[in-house]
Design a protein around this motif. Structure first.
Motif, PDB file in Angstrom:
ATOM      1  N   ARG A  22      15.981  -2.735  -9.429  1.00  0.00           N
ATOM      2  CA  ARG A  22      16.925  -1.661  -9.105  1.00  0.00           C
ATOM      3  C   ARG A  22      16.349  -0.668  -8.085  1.00  0.00           C
ATOM      4  O   ARG A  22      17.048   0.181  -7.576  1.00  0.00           O
ATOM      5  N   GLU A  23      15.066  -0.804  -7.817  1.00  0.00           N
ATOM      6  CA  GLU A  23      14.435   0.055  -6.802  1.00  0.00           C
ATOM      7  C   GLU A  23      13.920  -0.854  -5.691  1.00  0.00           C
ATOM      8  O   GLU A  23      13.310  -1.896  -5.967  1.00  0.00           O
ATOM      9  N   LEU A  24      14.144  -0.447  -4.448  1.00  0.00           N
ATOM     10  CA  LEU A  24      13.678  -1.254  -3.319  1.00  0.00           C
ATOM     11  C   LEU A  24      12.851  -0.395  -2.370  1.00  0.00           C
ATOM     12  O   LEU A  24      13.191   0.777  -2.118  1.00  0.00           O
ATOM     13  N   GLY A  25      11.794  -0.973  -1.850  1.00  0.00           N
ATOM     14  CA  GLY A  25      10.999  -0.328  -0.806  1.00  0.00           C
ATOM     15  C   GLY A  25      11.117  -1.201   0.423  1.00  0.00           C
ATOM     16  O   GLY A  25      10.731  -2.369   0.401  1.00  0.00           O
ATOM     17  N   LEU A  26      11.710  -0.665   1.485  1.00  0.00           N
ATOM     18  CA  LEU A  26      11.981  -1.486   2.674  1.00  0.00           C
ATOM     19  C   LEU A  26      11.145  -1.026   3.854  1.00  0.00           C
ATOM     20  O   LEU A  26      10.893   0.174   4.026  1.00  0.00           O
ATOM     21  N   GLY A  27      10.756  -1.983   4.668  1.00  0.00           N
ATOM     22  CA  GLY A  27      10.017  -1.659   5.887  1.00  0.00           C
ATOM     23  C   GLY A  27      10.649  -2.375   7.058  1.00  0.00           C
ATOM     24  O   GLY A  27      11.092  -3.515   6.931  1.00  0.00           O
TER      25      GLY A  27
ATOM     26  N   GLY B 123      12.075  -2.262 -12.166  1.00  0.00           N
ATOM     27  CA  GLY B 123      11.695  -3.309 -11.210  1.00  0.00           C
ATOM     28  C   GLY B 123      11.666  -2.749  -9.801  1.00  0.00           C
ATOM     29  O   GLY B 123      12.461  -1.856  -9.469  1.00  0.00           O
ATOM     30  N   PHE B 124      10.742  -3.220  -8.991  1.00  0.00           N
ATOM     31  CA  PHE B 124      10.617  -2.711  -7.622  1.00  0.00           C
ATOM     32  C   PHE B 124      10.436  -3.890  -6.685  1.00  0.00           C
ATOM     33  O   PHE B 124       9.568  -4.737  -6.899  1.00  0.00           O
ATOM     34  N   LEU B 125      11.267  -3.949  -5.673  1.00  0.00           N
ATOM     35  CA  LEU B 125      11.203  -5.075  -4.729  1.00  0.00           C
ATOM     36  C   LEU B 125      10.879  -4.562  -3.327  1.00  0.00           C
ATOM     37  O   LEU B 125      11.466  -3.578  -2.872  1.00  0.00           O
ATOM     38  N   ILE B 126       9.950  -5.241  -2.688  1.00  0.00           N
ATOM     39  CA  ILE B 126       9.586  -4.870  -1.315  1.00  0.00           C
ATOM     40  C   ILE B 126      10.249  -5.841  -0.345  1.00  0.00           C
ATOM     41  O   ILE B 126      10.271  -7.049  -0.596  1.00  0.00           O
ATOM     42  N   GLY B 127      10.819  -5.334   0.740  1.00  0.00           N
ATOM     43  CA  GLY B 127      11.491  -6.209   1.713  1.00  0.00           C
ATOM     44  C   GLY B 127      11.132  -5.835   3.135  1.00  0.00           C
ATOM     45  O   GLY B 127      10.884  -4.663   3.430  1.00  0.00           O
TER      46      GLY B 127
ATOM     47  N   ASP C  37       0.840  -1.208   0.000  1.00  0.00           N
ATOM     48  CA  ASP C  37       0.000   0.000   0.000  1.00  0.00           C
ATOM     49  C   ASP C  37       0.868   1.248   0.000  1.00  0.00           C
ATOM     50  O   ASP C  37       0.680   2.159  -0.798  1.00  0.00           O
ATOM     51  N   ALA C  38       1.844   1.264   0.937  1.00  0.00           N
ATOM     52  CA  ALA C  38       2.680   2.457   1.107  1.00  0.00           C
ATOM     53  C   ALA C  38       3.486   2.765  -0.154  1.00  0.00           C
ATOM     54  O   ALA C  38       3.729   3.928  -0.471  1.00  0.00           O
ATOM     55  N   PHE C  39       3.917   1.718  -0.868  1.00  0.00           N
ATOM     56  CA  PHE C  39       4.785   1.934  -2.026  1.00  0.00           C
ATOM     57  C   PHE C  39       4.057   1.746  -3.355  1.00  0.00           C
ATOM     58  O   PHE C  39       4.703   1.605  -4.396  1.00  0.00           O
ATOM     59  N   ARG C  40       2.739   1.758  -3.328  1.00  0.00           N
ATOM     60  CA  ARG C  40       1.975   1.457  -4.551  1.00  0.00           C
ATOM     61  C   ARG C  40       2.406   2.349  -5.731  1.00  0.00           C
ATOM     62  O   ARG C  40       2.759   1.862  -6.797  1.00  0.00           O
ATOM     63  N   ASP C  41       2.431   3.684  -5.513  1.00  0.00           N
ATOM     64  CA  ASP C  41       2.744   4.604  -6.610  1.00  0.00           C
ATOM     65  C   ASP C  41       4.183   4.421  -7.082  1.00  0.00           C
ATOM     66  O   ASP C  41       4.469   4.407  -8.270  1.00  0.00           O
ATOM     67  N   ARG C  42       5.067   4.290  -6.109  1.00  0.00           N
ATOM     68  CA  ARG C  42       6.490   4.151  -6.431  1.00  0.00           C
ATOM     69  C   ARG C  42       6.742   2.875  -7.242  1.00  0.00           C
ATOM     70  O   ARG C  42       7.517   2.859  -8.190  1.00  0.00           O
TER      71      ARG C  42
ATOM     72  N   GLU D 238       5.480   3.309 -10.786  1.00  0.00           N
ATOM     73  CA  GLU D 238       6.420   4.156 -11.534  1.00  0.00           C
ATOM     74  C   GLU D 238       7.649   3.341 -11.962  1.00  0.00           C
ATOM     75  O   GLU D 238       8.096   3.424 -13.107  1.00  0.00           O
ATOM     76  N   ALA D 239       8.169   2.547 -11.015  1.00  0.00           N
ATOM     77  CA  ALA D 239       9.358   1.738 -11.318  1.00  0.00           C
ATOM     78  C   ALA D 239       9.046   0.708 -12.389  1.00  0.00           C
ATOM     79  O   ALA D 239       9.872   0.456 -13.270  1.00  0.00           O
ATOM     80  N   GLU D 240       7.847   0.126 -12.327  1.00  0.00           N
ATOM     81  CA  GLU D 240       7.470  -0.856 -13.349  1.00  0.00           C
ATOM     82  C   GLU D 240       7.398  -0.186 -14.716  1.00  0.00           C
ATOM     83  O   GLU D 240       7.874  -0.722 -15.706  1.00  0.00           O
ATOM     84  N   ARG D 241       6.824   1.041 -14.756  1.00  0.00           N
ATOM     85  CA  ARG D 241       6.734   1.770 -16.031  1.00  0.00           C
ATOM     86  C   ARG D 241       8.128   2.069 -16.578  1.00  0.00           C
ATOM     87  O   ARG D 241       8.380   1.974 -17.753  1.00  0.00           O
TER      88      ARG D 241
END
Ligand code: SF4
Ligand code: SF4
Ligand SMILES: [Zn+2]
Length: 276
Positions: free
Chosen positions: A247-252, A92-96, A77-82, A85-88
């Motif tokens: 290449r983009e990561l969203g970490l919690g 690639g966007f990875l959540i950890g 939810d928190a990184f939905r927009d990001r 954007e990364a997918e576009r």
């Protein structure tokens, strides 16, 4: 399969003790899978405890998996927009998910650094006899890149430093590496350096060098254990990153299933990654 906590062995023929194989009465069988001999009763109790422990471990594992799923859902939810954007952008966007240190800070008692130095003095002679060639390097191939470690551990704030106490994991091999790095530095100069890095405040009950904004020691003065330790969550994240090539990561960072901090990070592709 027989489970002492839930049932009895109900094979053909008269019931038998599952420990000594002596025949047992039907009434006894309904009460317990073992006969009344003390050894067999102990065996029966241990079997029940084992089954309870197994059930508790399974329950705990399910709880942890549910907590992780909840945290992951919050992060998505928190990184939905990001992420979109990364997918576009094709990056690639990875959540950890990482652990979170939730301790408060307190003033460090002055005797803690003295205890630390006393211990170093106690092992420095042994460290001098560790062959320099055998002194281990601070990093190993195959580890996550330092940028990923720094972001992850910075977000977590060092949950694993809780047990650093007054020793900070410095052992003879680490000290040998540190001494060999600057042969002209005397032992007393090295001890003075450690004293100068001791923070005035550290996390409650944790390593004496664990300051609020992270480890107060430069990497080269930390133990090999500190420089090499990767918790399970960080290992998982690294493996997932290698597999995803994002290449983009969203970490919690989460504690007890509650998301407490987040950060984002850009890294070069894991393909062709080199350890720095
Ligand atoms: S290794 Fe794991 S527990 Fe330790 S600081 Fe890094 S993320 Fe936190
Ligand atoms: S020396 Fe630094 S990295 Fe090692 S346990 Fe202490 S605070 Fe953590
Ligand atoms: Zn028996």
């Amino acid at each position: 399969m027989f489970d002492p906590a839930v049932g009895r062995s109900l094979g053909p023929g008269p019931a038998r003790c599952i420990h000594c194989d002596a025949p047992i009465s039907e009434l006894r069988r309904r009460l317990s899978p073992v006969c009344e001999a003390p050894d067999c009763r102990t065996h029966g109790v241990l079997g029940r405890l084992h089954a309870v422990n197994r059930r508790e471990a399974k329950h705990r594992a399910e709880q942890l998996a549910a907590e992780r799923d909840r945290v992951l859902a919050g992060l998505r939810d928190a990184f939905r927009d990001r992420a979109a954007e990364a997918e576009r952008a094709g990056t690639g966007f990875l959540i950890g998910v990482l652990p979170a240190n939730e301790l408060g800070v307190e003033a460090v008692a002055p005797d803690r650094i003295e205890l630390f130095l006393e211990r170093l003095r106690g092992i420095v002679v042994a460290a001098r006899s560790v062959p320099v060639a055998a002194a281990s390097p601070a990093t190993e191939p195959g580890e996550p890149p330092l940028a990923l470690q720094r972001a992850a551990c910075g977000l977590c704030r060092g949950r694993c430093c809780r047990s650093g106490g007054n020793h900070a994991y410095l052992d003879e091999a680490s000290l040998a590496r540190i001494l060999a790095a600057e042969p002209s530095r005397t032992e007393e100069e090295l001890f003075a350096q450690y004293r100068s890095f001791a923070p005035s405040h550290a996390y409650v009950g944790a390593c004496l060098f664990q300051a609020e904004d992270g480890c107060a020691l430069p990497r080269e003065l930390r133990s090999d254990t500190c420089n090499r330790h990767l918790c399970g969550e960080l290992r998982t994240l690294h493996a997932e990153w290698l597999a995803s090539d994002a290449r983009e990561l969203g970490l919690g960072a989460a504690a007890d299933g509650v998301l407490v901090r987040t950060t984002t990070l850009s890294l070069p592709s894991a393909m062709g990654d080199t350890v720095t």
